[in-house]
Motif scaffolding. Structure first.
Motif, PDB file in Angstrom:
ATOM      1  N   LEU A 295       3.372  19.184 -27.689  1.00  8.17           N
ATOM      2  CA  LEU A 295       3.753  17.588 -28.661  1.00  8.17           C
ATOM      3  C   LEU A 295       5.138  16.884 -28.267  1.00  8.17           C
ATOM      4  N   VAL A 296       6.305  17.052 -27.597  1.00  3.90           N
ATOM      5  CA  VAL A 296       7.181  16.898 -26.525  1.00  3.90           C
ATOM      6  C   VAL A 296       6.996  15.177 -26.439  1.00  3.90           C
ATOM      7  N   PRO A 297       5.351  15.926 -25.163  1.00  7.43           N
ATOM      8  CA  PRO A 297       5.035  13.532 -24.392  1.00  7.43           C
ATOM      9  C   PRO A 297       3.911  13.418 -25.757  1.00  7.43           C
ATOM     10  N   LEU A 298       4.024  13.882 -26.942  1.00  7.86           N
ATOM     11  CA  LEU A 298       3.274  13.617 -27.685  1.00  7.86           C
ATOM     12  C   LEU A 298       4.238  12.825 -28.789  1.00  7.86           C
ATOM     13  N   GLN A 299       5.182  12.640 -28.934  1.00  3.82           N
ATOM     14  CA  GLN A 299       5.585  12.215 -29.889  1.00  3.82           C
ATOM     15  C   GLN A 299       6.801  11.324 -29.152  1.00  3.82           C
ATOM     16  N   CYS A 300       6.675  11.265 -27.738  1.00  3.42           N
ATOM     17  CA  CYS A 300       7.369  10.071 -26.947  1.00  3.42           C
ATOM     18  C   CYS A 300       6.524   9.093 -27.268  1.00  3.42           C
ATOM     19  N   LEU A 301       5.188   9.277 -26.904  1.00  3.57           N
ATOM     20  CA  LEU A 301       4.542   7.616 -27.522  1.00  3.57           C
ATOM     21  C   LEU A 301       4.595   6.777 -28.391  1.00  3.57           C
ATOM     22  N   HIS A 302       5.215   7.987 -29.560  1.00  2.00           N
ATOM     23  CA  HIS A 302       6.066   7.023 -30.495  1.00  2.00           C
ATOM     24  C   HIS A 302       7.145   5.301 -30.382  1.00  2.00           C
ATOM     25  N   GLY A 303       7.805   5.980 -28.995  1.00  2.00           N
ATOM     26  CA  GLY A 303       7.565   4.749 -29.012  1.00  2.00           C
ATOM     27  C   GLY A 303       6.708   3.066 -28.374  1.00  2.00           C
ATOM     28  N   LEU A 304       6.085   3.877 -28.276  1.00  2.05           N
ATOM     29  CA  LEU A 304       4.997   2.372 -28.032  1.00  2.05           C
ATOM     30  C   LEU A 304       3.852   2.327 -29.427  1.00  2.05           C
ATOM     31  N   THR A 305       3.487   3.952 -29.860  1.00  4.00           N
ATOM     32  CA  THR A 305       2.847   3.271 -30.923  1.00  4.00           C
ATOM     33  C   THR A 305       3.387   2.720 -32.263  1.00  4.00           C
ATOM     34  N   PHE A 306       4.568   3.004 -32.142  1.00  5.30           N
ATOM     35  CA  PHE A 306       5.246   2.340 -33.392  1.00  5.30           C
ATOM     36  C   PHE A 306       6.284   0.763 -32.930  1.00  5.30           C
ATOM     37  N   GLY A 307       7.093   1.093 -32.044  1.00  2.85           N
ATOM     38  CA  GLY A 307       8.269   0.129 -31.244  1.00  2.85           C
ATOM     39  C   GLY A 307       7.070  -1.165 -30.265  1.00  2.85           C
ATOM     40  N   ALA A 308       6.056  -0.550 -29.760  1.00  7.93           N
ATOM     41  CA  ALA A 308       5.233  -1.301 -29.009  1.00  7.93           C
ATOM     42  C   ALA A 308       4.799  -2.229 -30.257  1.00  7.93           C
ATOM     43  N   THR A 309       4.352  -2.209 -30.696  1.00  2.42           N
ATOM     44  CA  THR A 309       2.934  -2.885 -32.281  1.00  2.42           C
ATOM     45  C   THR A 309       4.710  -3.294 -32.980  1.00  2.42           C
ATOM     46  N   GLN A 310       5.260  -3.183 -33.398  1.00  2.00           N
ATOM     47  CA  GLN A 310       6.898  -3.725 -33.905  1.00  2.00           C
ATOM     48  C   GLN A 310       6.807  -4.772 -33.245  1.00  2.00           C
ATOM     49  N   LEU A 311       7.541  -4.774 -32.078  1.00  2.00           N
ATOM     50  CA  LEU A 311       7.661  -6.018 -30.863  1.00  2.00           C
ATOM     51  C   LEU A 311       6.317  -6.611 -31.040  1.00  2.00           C
ATOM     52  N   GLY A 312       5.575  -6.421 -30.819  1.00  2.00           N
ATOM     53  CA  GLY A 312       4.387  -6.832 -30.583  1.00  2.00           C
ATOM     54  C   GLY A 312       3.293  -8.111 -31.788  1.00  2.00           C
ATOM     55  N   ALA A 313       4.030  -7.378 -33.256  1.00  2.00           N
ATOM     56  CA  ALA A 313       4.039  -8.401 -34.398  1.00  2.00           C
ATOM     57  C   ALA A 313       5.183  -8.797 -34.394  1.00  2.00           C
ATOM     58  N   MET A 314       5.950  -9.019 -33.843  1.00  2.00           N
ATOM     59  CA  MET A 314       7.257 -10.140 -34.249  1.00  2.00           C
ATOM     60  C   MET A 314       7.035 -10.958 -32.920  1.00  2.00           C
ATOM     61  N   ALA A 315       6.448 -10.679 -31.426  1.00  2.00           N
ATOM     62  CA  ALA A 315       5.855 -11.639 -31.178  1.00  2.00           C
ATOM     63  C   ALA A 315       5.120 -12.399 -31.185  1.00  2.00           C
ATOM     64  N   ALA A 316       4.354 -12.158 -31.979  1.00  2.00           N
ATOM     65  CA  ALA A 316       3.113 -12.599 -32.769  1.00  2.00           C
ATOM     66  C   ALA A 316       3.861 -13.667 -33.552  1.00  2.00           C
ATOM     67  N   VAL A 317       4.275 -13.372 -34.391  1.00  2.00           N
ATOM     68  CA  VAL A 317       5.482 -14.719 -35.730  1.00  2.00           C
ATOM     69  C   VAL A 317       6.040 -15.591 -34.791  1.00  2.00           C
ATOM     70  N   SER A 318       6.446 -15.302 -33.485  1.00  2.00           N
ATOM     71  CA  SER A 318       7.226 -16.061 -33.324  1.00  2.00           C
ATOM     72  C   SER A 318       7.131 -17.267 -33.057  1.00  2.00           C
ATOM     73  N   ALA A 319       5.680 -16.659 -31.761  1.00  2.00           N
ATOM     74  CA  ALA A 319       4.620 -17.445 -31.537  1.00  2.00           C
ATOM     75  C   ALA A 319       3.867 -18.619 -32.307  1.00  2.00           C
ATOM     76  N   TYR A 320       3.489 -17.694 -32.989  1.00  2.00           N
ATOM     77  CA  TYR A 320       2.084 -18.410 -33.468  1.00  2.00           C
ATOM     78  C   TYR A 320       2.429 -18.738 -35.118  1.00  2.00           C
ATOM     79  N   ALA A 321       3.424 -18.677 -35.778  1.00  2.00           N
ATOM     80  CA  ALA A 321       3.434 -19.517 -37.141  1.00  2.00           C
ATOM     81  C   ALA A 321       4.124 -20.738 -36.864  1.00  2.00           C
ATOM     82  N   PRO A 322       3.598 -21.322 -37.662  1.00  2.00           N
ATOM     83  CA  PRO A 322       3.650 -22.753 -38.166  1.00  2.00           C
ATOM     84  C   PRO A 322       4.722 -22.771 -38.793  1.00  2.00           C
ATOM     85  N   ASP A 323       6.126 -23.509 -37.925  1.00  2.00           N
ATOM     86  CA  ASP A 323       7.166 -24.456 -39.477  1.00  2.00           C
ATOM     87  C   ASP A 323       6.624 -23.913 -40.389  1.00  2.00           C
TER      88      ASP A 323
END
Length: 391
Positions: A295-323
Motif C-alpha cells: 500500500l505504501v508504493p501504491l499510495q505514492c502513485l497519488h503523486g501522479l494520479t492526482f498531481g500529474a493529472t491536475q498539472l496536466g489539466a492546468m497546462a491544457a487550460v493555459s495553452a489552449y483556452a482562448p482569450d
C-alpha cells in the motif's frame, strides 16, 4: 520586475482555502453526525454541495470573462462562505431543511474559490516565465496535509458542537482578508463587446474529459479505501499515514516538476502519466490492497494520479483556452470533474457493496478512457504539443 507580493499571496490564498477544505472534508460529516441527524439526512446533506458545485461553478467562473475581477469573486465568495458557516449551528437548531438551504448557499459561495486562484496563478505564470504553477499550488497541498493532521487535535481542544463551523468561519474570513489585501495579478481582459463567446477548442475539451475521467477514477479509493483497509486488519494509525503518504508524493511532484525537461510538462504527457499511474493503482488495490507493504508504493502513485493529472489539466487550460474564455474554461473543468466524480463515487458504492475490492478494479477503465482522450488531444486540430506554452 515581478511583483514580490504576487506569488507569495497566491500561495497564501491557496494555503488558507485548502486549510478550510482540509478541515471541512473530514470533520463536517462528524459534526453532522454529532447533531444526531439520521444517516439518510446526512447523506443528502453531503451530496448537496457536490450537486451544487456542478451547477454553479461554470456560470460563476464565466463572470470573469465578462469583466468581474477574480479577486473580487474570491472576496465575495469567502465572505458569503464565512456567513453561511456562522449561521449553520443556529439553522441546525431549528430544523435540518434550514441547514440544507445554508449548505447549498455555502457550496455556491465556495465553488469558484479554487478555480479563481488557479485562474490568477495561470495568468501570473503566463506573465512571468520564472514562475511555476506547481510551486505556487504546492502551498495548498501542504496546508491540506497540515489541516488533516492538526484538525483533530485542534477540534478536540476546542470541544463542543460549535467548534467545526466556527473554525471554518474564521478560515473563510482569513481567505477574504488575504484576497482584500492582495495586489492584483494581471489577468486577461474580458471579451470585447460584440465579439461573441469564443469557443473552447476540441483539444481542450479532450483534455478536460481526460482529466475528469482520471480524477473520477479516485472514486473508489476516496470513498472506500479506509473502510477496506480497516476491514483487512490494517491499524487505524496506519490508515492516516497512508493518506499522508499520498499527499506527500503529490507535494514532491509539485516541487520537482519545474526542474524537469519542458517536454515532460506538456498536457498530454502529464495526463498520460496520471492515467497510467491510476490504472496501476486500481489494479494494485484490487490485488494487493490488503497488504500494508504494497500500500505504501501504491499510495505514492497519488503523486501522479492526482498531481500529474491536475498539472496536466492546468497546462491544457493555459495553452489552449482562448482569450475571453479562460474563466469559462476553468469553471468547465471544475464542473466536469465534479460531475463525473459523482457518478464514479455512486457506482463504486454499488460495486463495493456487491464485490468489495472489485470496486477498485472497476476504476481502471475510467483511467484508461482518460488515457485515450489525452492521446486523442495530441492529434486534435493537428497541433503539435511541443510548440505549446507550458505553465
Amino acid at each position: 520586475m515581478p511583483r514580490p507580493s504576487g506569488p507569495a499571496r497566491l500561495s497564501l490564498l491557496y494555503a488558507v482555502v485548502f486549510t478550510e477544505i482540509g478541515i471541512a472534508m473530514p470533520f463536517m460529516p462528524l459534526w453532522l453526525d454529532a447533531l444526531g441527524l439520521d444517516a439518510r439526512v446526512i447523506g443528502l446533506l453531503l451530496a448537496l454541495p457536490i450537486a451544487t458545485r456542478i451547477a454553479a461553478t461554470a456560470p460563476l467562473m464565466s463572470l470573469l470573462d465578462r469583466g468581474l475581477g477574480p479577486r473580487r469573486l474570491i472576496l465575495l465568495g469567502s465572505l458569503a462562505l464565512s456567513l453561511t458557516y456562522a449561521l449553520m449551528p443556529a439553522a441546525a437548531g431549528i430544523a435540518w431543511p434550514w441547514l440544507a438551504a445554508l449548505i447549498v448557499l455555502n457550496a455556491v459561495a465556495g465553488a469558484p474559490l479554487v478555480p479563481c486562484i488557479d485562474y490568477l496563478t495561470l495568468a501570473a505564470v503566463r506573465g512571468d516565465s520564472r514562475l511555476a504553477y506547481s510551486r505556487i499550488r504546492m502551498a495548498g497541498s501542504v496546508a491540506f496535509l497540515l489541516a488533516n493532521l492538526a484538525g483533530g487535535v485542534l477540534l478536540t481542544a476546542l470541544g463542543g458542537r460549535l467548534a467545526v463551523p466556527l473554525l471554518l468561519t474564521g478560515l473563510a474570513l482569513g481567505a477574504a482578508l488575504v484576497a482584500w489585501r492582495s495586489r492584483a495579478v494581471a489577468a486577461l481582459p474580458p471579451s470585447a463587446a460584440g465579439a461573441g463567446r469564443p469557443r473552447l477548442p476540441l483539444k481542450l475539451w479532450l483534455c478536460i474529459g481526460a482529466a475528469a475521467a482520471i480524477q473520477a477514477s479516485h472514486g473508489a479509493i476516496y470513498g472506500f479505501g479506509s473502510i477496506y483497509w480497516i476491514s483487512q486488519g490494517i491499524p487505524a494509525a496506519w490508515v492516516g499515514s497512508l493518506w499522508a503518504t499520498g499527499v506527500l508524493a503529490e507535494i514532491a511532484l509539485f516541487a520537482a516538476l519545474p526542474a524537469m525537461p519542458a517536454a515532460w510538462r506538456s498536457p498530454v504527457r502529464l495526463l498520460g502519466a496520471g492515467a497510467v499511474a491510476a490504472i496501476l493503482r486500481s489494479v494494485g488495490m484490487f490485488l494487493l490492497g490488503d497488504h500494508l507493504a504494497a500500500l505504501v508504493p501504491l499510495q505514492c502513485l497519488h503523486g501522479l494520479t492526482f498531481g500529474a493529472t491536475q498539472l496536466g489539466a492546468m497546462a491544457a487550460v493555459s495553452a489552449y483556452a482562448p482569450d475571453g474564455a479562460r474563466g469559462r474554461a476553468q469553471g468547465t473543468l471544475s464542473a466536469v470533474n465534479a460531475g463525473i466524480s459523482v457518478v464514479a463515487t455512486l457506482g463504486s458504492g454499488v460495486a463495493y457493496r456487491a464485490g468489495g475490492p472489485l470496486a477498485f478494479l472497476l476504476m481502471a477503465p475510467l483511467a484508461a478512457a482518460g488515457l485515450g482522450l489525452a492521446l486523442a488531444s495530441r492529434r486534435a486540430s493537428g497541433v503539435r504539443l511541443e510548440t505549446d506554452r507550458q505553465p
